[in-house]
Design a protein around this motif. Structure first.
Motif, PDB file in Angstrom:
ATOM      1  N   ALA A  81       0.831  -1.212   0.000  1.00 54.11           N
ATOM      2  CA  ALA A  81       0.000   0.000   0.000  1.00 54.11           C
ATOM      3  C   ALA A  81       0.865   1.263   0.000  1.00 54.11           C
ATOM      4  CB  ALA A  81      -0.906  -0.002   1.226  1.00 54.11           C
ATOM      5  N   PRO A  82       0.400   2.314  -0.661  1.00 50.05           N
ATOM      6  CA  PRO A  82       1.091   3.607  -0.611  1.00 50.05           C
ATOM      7  C   PRO A  82       0.818   4.286   0.729  1.00 50.05           C
ATOM      8  CG  PRO A  82      -0.951   3.854  -1.806  1.00 50.05           C
ATOM      9  CD  PRO A  82      -0.839   2.383  -1.470  1.00 50.05           C
ATOM     10  N   GLN A  83       1.644   5.269   1.065  1.00 50.07           N
ATOM     11  CA  GLN A  83       1.390   6.096   2.243  1.00 50.07           C
ATOM     12  C   GLN A  83       0.747   7.392   1.751  1.00 50.07           C
ATOM     13  OE1 GLN A  83       4.961   6.545   4.621  1.00 50.07           O
ATOM     14  NE2 GLN A  83       5.554   4.427   4.234  1.00 50.07           N
ATOM     15  N   LEU A  84      -0.483   7.632   2.183  1.00 44.78           N
ATOM     16  CA  LEU A  84      -1.251   8.783   1.712  1.00 44.78           C
ATOM     17  C   LEU A  84      -1.685   9.636   2.900  1.00 44.78           C
ATOM     18  CD1 LEU A  84      -3.576   6.921  -0.829  1.00 44.78           C
ATOM     19  CD2 LEU A  84      -1.428   8.107  -1.322  1.00 44.78           C
ATOM     20  N   PHE A  85      -1.711  10.949   2.687  1.00 45.92           N
ATOM     21  CA  PHE A  85      -2.145  11.847   3.754  1.00 45.92           C
ATOM     22  C   PHE A  85      -2.804  13.067   3.122  1.00 45.92           C
ATOM     23  CE2 PHE A  85      -1.620  15.151   7.004  1.00 45.92           C
ATOM     24  CZ  PHE A  85      -2.102  14.475   8.126  1.00 45.92           C
ATOM     25  N   SER A 109      -9.100  -1.478   1.161  1.00 47.14           N
ATOM     26  CA  SER A 109     -10.154  -2.387   0.677  1.00 47.14           C
ATOM     27  C   SER A 109      -9.990  -2.730  -0.803  1.00 47.14           C
ATOM     28  CB  SER A 109     -11.530  -1.747   0.897  1.00 47.14           C
ATOM     29  OG  SER A 109     -11.735  -0.652   0.001  1.00 47.14           O
ATOM     30  N   LEU A 110      -9.093  -2.025  -1.492  1.00 47.54           N
ATOM     31  CA  LEU A 110      -8.893  -2.267  -2.919  1.00 47.54           C
ATOM     32  C   LEU A 110      -8.004  -3.492  -3.131  1.00 47.54           C
ATOM     33  CD1 LEU A 110      -8.227   1.426  -4.052  1.00 47.54           C
ATOM     34  CD2 LEU A 110     -10.402   0.178  -4.053  1.00 47.54           C
ATOM     35  N   ASP A 111      -8.008  -4.017  -4.329  1.00 51.35           N
ATOM     36  CA  ASP A 111      -7.214  -5.206  -4.641  1.00 51.35           C
ATOM     37  C   ASP A 111      -5.728  -4.883  -4.602  1.00 51.35           C
ATOM     38  OD1 ASP A 111      -9.492  -6.689  -5.015  1.00 51.35           O
ATOM     39  OD2 ASP A 111      -9.560  -6.358  -7.184  1.00 51.35           O
ATOM     40  N   SER A 112      -4.977  -5.728  -3.932  1.00 54.29           N
ATOM     41  CA  SER A 112      -3.527  -5.561  -3.881  1.00 54.29           C
ATOM     42  C   SER A 112      -2.932  -5.748  -5.277  1.00 54.29           C
ATOM     43  CB  SER A 112      -2.916  -6.591  -2.921  1.00 54.29           C
ATOM     44  OG  SER A 112      -1.509  -6.519  -2.938  1.00 54.29           O
ATOM     45  N   GLY A 113      -1.958  -4.921  -5.597  1.00 52.13           N
ATOM     46  CA  GLY A 113      -1.301  -5.020  -6.888  1.00 52.13           C
ATOM     47  C   GLY A 113      -1.833  -4.063  -7.930  1.00 52.13           C
ATOM     48  N   ASP A 114      -2.953  -3.361  -7.601  1.00 55.69           N
ATOM     49  CA  ASP A 114      -3.520  -2.393  -8.539  1.00 55.69           C
ATOM     50  C   ASP A 114      -3.039  -0.989  -8.204  1.00 55.69           C
ATOM     51  OD1 ASP A 114      -4.893  -4.411  -9.774  1.00 55.69           O
ATOM     52  OD2 ASP A 114      -6.823  -3.979  -8.820  1.00 55.69           O
ATOM     53  N   LEU A 115      -2.747  -0.197  -9.215  1.00 58.09           N
ATOM     54  CA  LEU A 115      -2.427   1.208  -9.007  1.00 58.09           C
ATOM     55  C   LEU A 115      -3.657   1.917  -8.430  1.00 58.09           C
ATOM     56  CD1 LEU A 115      -0.551   1.845 -12.373  1.00 58.09           C
ATOM     57  CD2 LEU A 115       0.499   1.680 -10.104  1.00 58.09           C
ATOM     58  N   CYS A 116      -3.442   2.765  -7.431  1.00 59.51           N
ATOM     59  CA  CYS A 116      -4.625   3.301  -6.747  1.00 59.51           C
ATOM     60  C   CYS A 116      -4.556   4.798  -6.452  1.00 59.51           C
ATOM     61  CB  CYS A 116      -4.865   2.527  -5.442  1.00 59.51           C
ATOM     62  SG  CYS A 116      -3.535   2.707  -4.238  1.00 59.51           S
ATOM     63  N   ILE A 117      -3.534   5.516  -6.930  1.00 67.60           N
ATOM     64  CA  ILE A 117      -3.448   6.940  -6.605  1.00 67.60           C
ATOM     65  C   ILE A 117      -4.584   7.712  -7.274  1.00 67.60           C
ATOM     66  CG2 ILE A 117      -1.987   8.978  -6.578  1.00 67.60           C
ATOM     67  CD1 ILE A 117      -1.045   6.578  -4.852  1.00 67.60           C
ATOM     68  N   CYS A 118      -4.910   7.387  -8.523  1.00 64.32           N
ATOM     69  CA  CYS A 118      -6.042   8.046  -9.193  1.00 64.32           C
ATOM     70  C   CYS A 118      -7.339   7.787  -8.425  1.00 64.32           C
ATOM     71  CB  CYS A 118      -6.164   7.560 -10.625  1.00 64.32           C
ATOM     72  SG  CYS A 118      -4.815   8.087 -11.709  1.00 64.32           S
ATOM     73  N   GLU A 119      -7.492   6.582  -7.941  1.00 61.19           N
ATOM     74  CA  GLU A 119      -8.666   6.238  -7.135  1.00 61.19           C
ATOM     75  C   GLU A 119      -8.683   7.059  -5.846  1.00 61.19           C
ATOM     76  OE1 GLU A 119     -12.014   4.344  -5.489  1.00 61.19           O
ATOM     77  OE2 GLU A 119     -11.249   4.242  -7.543  1.00 61.19           O
ATOM     78  N   ALA A 120      -7.494   7.222  -5.231  1.00 59.02           N
ATOM     79  CA  ALA A 120      -7.398   8.012  -4.000  1.00 59.02           C
ATOM     80  C   ALA A 120      -7.744   9.474  -4.267  1.00 59.02           C
ATOM     81  CB  ALA A 120      -5.990   7.895  -3.416  1.00 59.02           C
ATOM     82  N   VAL A 121      -7.271  10.014  -5.383  1.00 58.24           N
ATOM     83  CA  VAL A 121      -7.571  11.400  -5.757  1.00 58.24           C
ATOM     84  C   VAL A 121      -9.086  11.594  -5.878  1.00 58.24           C
ATOM     85  CG1 VAL A 121      -7.443  13.069  -7.649  1.00 58.24           C
ATOM     86  CG2 VAL A 121      -5.370  11.904  -6.880  1.00 58.24           C
ATOM     87  N   GLN A 122      -9.728  10.699  -6.592  1.00 63.38           N
ATOM     88  CA  GLN A 122     -11.174  10.822  -6.792  1.00 63.38           C
ATOM     89  C   GLN A 122     -11.922  10.675  -5.474  1.00 63.38           C
ATOM     90  OE1 GLN A 122     -12.488  11.707  -9.822  1.00 63.38           O
ATOM     91  NE2 GLN A 122     -14.295  12.078  -8.550  1.00 63.38           N
TER      92      GLN A 122
END
Length: 289
Positions: A81-85, A109-122
């Protein structure tokens, strides 16, 4: 089949490229100018040392407020997982904590191995507004009542040593960005003091404790409440770079010790002599002159 660091870094660069196309305006994404080239150089020669971990900030417009999403990517992201704040000057501490707790829960809760920063932004754009509105309501209510107490947070951090330029740059950049005062004592031992708002000190501690820094600990924390301005409680006016006279073979395998007598004198000049014993386990005494 195991995913390699190289494959993860390639995915990270693809995601950064996609984000830059989504946020093309100046200032929307803050990214160190050497961050991407460092990763690209490693990908061309994967036998060398790992590049610094990618980190950047994305500025988002949410209603009338600005929300900043701070991103720190471990080398094995997206496998880990990324570190997000998420932070905003328009958010009170409690709202910011609640927002980040929910953001972390959503990302996990998202699937491991998927890029998720765009998802985090939204997610941040879709979910920040209620916290911002609650924060505004709280501010309006508080202004009609007694002055809200603020707290100055001061952290005393000890490390076996601090030498590397990359690490020192991270320390100074983070302190400046988070409006923290204090100092960094370079050499062996290494000591860092930061003071400011509690959430900023805790964010600084989170940022600098990236996984491969061993032998570091927070030895002591001061928390001082005031109904006035916390700046009046600061012991330091800026963030200082301390480099006292060294003992031993300076520059030889980086094995040199700072003159702790000079450090003790510095602490006493800043009403912090008692911290010496907390850091080193012995009472500090200045030699007679």
């Amino acid at each position: 089949m195991a995913v390699t660091v190289k494959e993860c870094l390639e995915l990270q660069l693809l995601e950064v490229e996609m984000l830059l196309s989504m946020f093309p305006k100046r200032g929307e994404i803050s990214l160190d100018k050497d961050a991407v080239p460092s990763v690209q150089r490693y990908l061309k020669n994967a036998n060398g040392a790992l590049p610094p971990q990618l980190e950047y900030c994305i500025a988002l417009d949410v209603g009338e407020a600005k929300v900043e999403l701070q991103v720190h990517l471990p080398h094995m992201y997206p496998q880990v997982a990324p570190q997000l704040f998420a932070r905003s000057d328009a958010l009170h501490r409690e709202q910011q904590l609640q927002l980040n707790t929910r953001l972390t829960s959503h990302i996990s809760s998202l699937d491991s191995g998927d890029l998720c920063i765009c998802e985090a932004v939204q997610w941040v754009k879709d979910n920040s507004l209620p916290y911002l509105e609650n924060s505004k309501t709280s501010s309006e209510g508080a202004s009609k009542e007694v002055r809200v107490k603020e707290s100055l947070h001061r952290m005393w951090i000890y490390s076996h040593h601090i030498y590397r330029q990359e690490l020192r740059k991270k320390i100074f950049d983070s302190a400046k960005k988070l409006n923290l005062t204090g100092f960094c004592l370079t050499g062996k031992p290494g000591v860092i003091c930061v003071e400011g708002l509690q959430e900023n000190c805790e964010e600084f501690w989170r940022v600098i404790r990236y996984p491969n820094w061993k032998h570091i600990s927070c030895k002591h924390v001061d928390n001082i409440e005031t109904e006035g301005n916390i700046d009046d409680l600061r012991l330091f006016h800026g963030f200082e770079d301390l480099q006292f006279q060294a003992h031993g073979g300076y520059g030889l395998r980086n094995d040199y010790h700072m003159d702790l007598g000079q450090f003790l004198e510095f602490l006493k000049q800043h009403q912090s002599g008692h911290i010496f014993q907390i850091l080193f386990g012995v009472e500090g005494k200045l030699s007679d002159k």
